[in-house]
Motif scaffolding. Structure first.
Motif, PDB file in Angstrom:
ATOM      1  N   THR A 180      -3.204 -57.956 -52.523  1.00  0.00           N
ATOM      2  CA  THR A 180      -2.295 -58.917 -51.895  1.00  0.00           C
ATOM      3  C   THR A 180      -2.537 -60.343 -52.383  1.00  0.00           C
ATOM      4  N   ILE A 181      -3.645 -60.582 -53.080  1.00  0.00           N
ATOM      5  CA  ILE A 181      -3.926 -61.920 -53.602  1.00  0.00           C
ATOM      6  C   ILE A 181      -2.983 -62.196 -54.774  1.00  0.00           C
ATOM      7  N   PRO A 182      -2.262 -63.296 -54.766  1.00  0.00           N
ATOM      8  CA  PRO A 182      -1.335 -63.594 -55.870  1.00  0.00           C
ATOM      9  C   PRO A 182      -2.056 -63.627 -57.215  1.00  0.00           C
ATOM     10  N   ALA A 183      -1.334 -63.211 -58.250  1.00  0.00           N
ATOM     11  CA  ALA A 183      -1.930 -63.163 -59.588  1.00  0.00           C
ATOM     12  C   ALA A 183      -2.391 -64.538 -60.047  1.00  0.00           C
ATOM     13  N   ARG A 184      -1.679 -65.589 -59.657  1.00  0.00           N
ATOM     14  CA  ARG A 184      -2.069 -66.937 -60.088  1.00  0.00           C
ATOM     15  C   ARG A 184      -3.425 -67.327 -59.500  1.00  0.00           C
ATOM     16  N   ASP A 185      -3.735 -66.837 -58.290  1.00  0.00           N
ATOM     17  CA  ASP A 185      -5.034 -67.147 -57.702  1.00  0.00           C
ATOM     18  C   ASP A 185      -6.142 -66.334 -58.364  1.00  0.00           C
ATOM     19  N   ARG A 186      -5.849 -65.089 -58.711  1.00  0.00           N
ATOM     20  CA  ARG A 186      -6.859 -64.279 -59.413  1.00  0.00           C
ATOM     21  C   ARG A 186      -7.132 -64.852 -60.798  1.00  0.00           C
ATOM     22  N   LEU A 187      -6.069 -65.242 -61.497  1.00  0.00           N
ATOM     23  CA  LEU A 187      -6.263 -65.845 -62.814  1.00  0.00           C
ATOM     24  C   LEU A 187      -6.943 -67.210 -62.703  1.00  0.00           C
ATOM     25  N   GLY A 188      -6.610 -67.946 -61.658  1.00  0.00           N
ATOM     26  CA  GLY A 188      -7.273 -69.225 -61.443  1.00  0.00           C
ATOM     27  C   GLY A 188      -8.764 -69.052 -61.203  1.00  0.00           C
ATOM     28  N   GLY A 235      -6.107 -67.332 -51.628  1.00  0.00           N
ATOM     29  CA  GLY A 235      -5.330 -66.134 -51.915  1.00  0.00           C
ATOM     30  C   GLY A 235      -5.271 -65.155 -50.764  1.00  0.00           C
ATOM     31  N   VAL A 236      -6.283 -65.160 -49.896  1.00  0.00           N
ATOM     32  CA  VAL A 236      -6.270 -64.273 -48.730  1.00  0.00           C
ATOM     33  C   VAL A 236      -5.846 -65.010 -47.466  1.00  0.00           C
ATOM     34  N   GLY A 237      -5.318 -66.227 -47.641  1.00  0.00           N
ATOM     35  CA  GLY A 237      -4.766 -66.963 -46.512  1.00  0.00           C
ATOM     36  C   GLY A 237      -5.763 -67.766 -45.715  1.00  0.00           C
ATOM     37  N   THR A 238      -6.906 -68.129 -46.321  1.00  0.00           N
ATOM     38  CA  THR A 238      -7.932 -68.904 -45.625  1.00  0.00           C
ATOM     39  C   THR A 238      -8.088 -70.254 -46.305  1.00  0.00           C
ATOM     40  N   ALA A 239      -7.889 -71.315 -45.559  1.00  0.00           N
ATOM     41  CA  ALA A 239      -8.005 -72.667 -46.109  1.00  0.00           C
ATOM     42  C   ALA A 239      -9.417 -73.199 -45.871  1.00  0.00           C
ATOM     43  N   VAL A 240      -9.990 -73.823 -46.888  1.00  0.00           N
ATOM     44  CA  VAL A 240     -11.325 -74.407 -46.784  1.00  0.00           C
ATOM     45  C   VAL A 240     -11.393 -75.607 -47.707  1.00  0.00           C
TER      46      VAL A 240
END
Length: 378
Positions: free
Chosen positions: A260-268, A96-101
């Motif tokens: 700025t984190i999309p709602a779908r990522d927060r709900l996920g 959600g903050v643009g960091t891939a791991v």
């Protein structure tokens, strides 16, 4: 299961050290000694509390060796799923903050953080620092890394509350008159919470287009006001004012990032947190089934939620002593015999905490050796 760190430790990042982990500042000697001795005192008090409830080795050993291995294997798998869900929560928030791991890296850090929080003095703060460092090395900036850990905490606490409310809602719907008469306060709280959630959902839908902009504007305004106040000579005259002003500014930056984190990522993340708790509860239920504990799932779930609420008080590392005493007392009070209850407590804590410590600390040692130097300040 990973223990959430205190929020204050996450925000307490010294200025000018963008890549240093959040850590508490130097404290007076008596405070350091108090932090060291308090967990020991709590563990001793817990042992004194349950000393009359714990059976002797000759009584407990036949029960432990007679446990159903199939159910114990299910409990072990459930605990692995629990930790996996926590790792997936971190991956979702970082995305959600643009960091891939990768999930593999997140799992390694999750096991390490769980072991640190459960075994070391001030383990929650050290666990927070290690998580923060890992997020920074994966590419997140300071505010994004702090936002991820704070949002992870909020999701974890919210999911625990939802787990309790969902369980009581099942009871309320199955027999509303009995539940309302037996637990009037819990019934009223459940209805009030459901109403509040519905109201917040409607409000969020109405303010969806303007909420993020307004929050970001307010954060910028507060930062500008602070800058003008310092330029005018209106400096904090006490350490408390300075600390509160600094924490307020950092929190404002974190809130701005969080929006700025999309709602779908927060709900996920919230969904993964709920799955984390549910899998840990499944571990306890499977251990109870392995030793034929005479309690139903509803009783066990209620006890589990109460014990986890007690665990959130960071008195001893990983709730050591506190969880064992609370769980044993609750199980025997609910009607279980002392021998079976003790076997369940030992089995559950072995799978959910004690076995994770050596695995996590070993993983932590390898990660520290394999980790490159910190990133340059950005």
């Amino acid at each position: 299961m990973s223990q959430p760190p205190p929020a204050e430790d996450l925000l307490d990042t010294p200025r000018g050290t963008d890549d240093e982990p959040p850590a508490a500042r130097a404290r007076p000697g008596w405070q350091r000694w108090l932090r060291r001795l308090l967990p020991v005192a709590v563990i001793l008090l817990a042992l004194l509390t349950i000393r009359d409830r714990v059976p002797g080795p000759d009584e407990i050993w036949p029960v432990l060796t007679g446990g159903d291995l199939t159910w114990l294997g299910i409990a072990l798998a459930a605990e692995w799923v629990s930790l996996s869900m926590f790792a997936r929560q971190q991956v979702r928030l970082l995305r959600g903050v643009g960091t891939a791991v990768s999930l593999r890296s997140a799992l390694a850090v999750t096991y390490s953080r769980s072991a640190i929080a459960s075994s070391l003095p001030a383990g929650s703060a050290l666990s927070a620092a290690f998580g923060y460092q890992s997020y920074r090395r994966w590419g997140a900036d300071r505010d994004s890394a702090t936002a991820v850990v704070l949002l992870s905490n909020l999701s974890t606490f919210a999911a625990l509350a939802l787990l309790y409310l969902a369980g009581f809602l099942i009871v309320l719907l199955s027999s509303p008159a009995t539940a309302a008469q037996t637990h009037p306060a819990a019934a009223a709280l459940t209805l009030a919470t459901a109403t509040s959630i519905a109201a917040l959902a409607v409000r969020r839908r109405i303010r969806h287009r303007t909420g993020a902009t307004r929050t970001s504007g307010n954060c910028a305004a507060r930062a500008a006001d602070r800058t003008r106040a310092l330029a005018d000579g209106d400096r904090p005259v006490t350490r408390l004012r300075h600390r509160l002003a600094r924490l307020g500014e950092q929190l404002a930056n974190v809130v701005a990032v969080s929006t700025t984190i999309p709602a779908r990522d927060r709900l996920g993340a919230l969904g993964y947190a709920a799955a984390n708790w549910a899998a840990d509860l499944a571990c306890l239920a499977a251990v109870a089934q392995a030793f034929q504990l005479p309690l139903d799932l509803l009783q066990l779930g209620t006890i589990y939620v109460v014990v986890q609420l007690v665990r959130q008080i960071p008195i001893s590392p990983g709730g050591l002593g506190v969880i064992e005493a609370s769980l044993l007392t609750a199980l025997t009070t609910a009607g279980a015999d002392e021998v079976t209850a003790t076997a369940v407590v030992i089995g559950y804590r072995l799978l959910s905490c004690w076995l994770i410590i050596p695995v996590g600390l070993t993983t932590w040692a390898f990660l520290r050796r394999a980790t490159p130097a910190p990133l340059a300040a950005t």
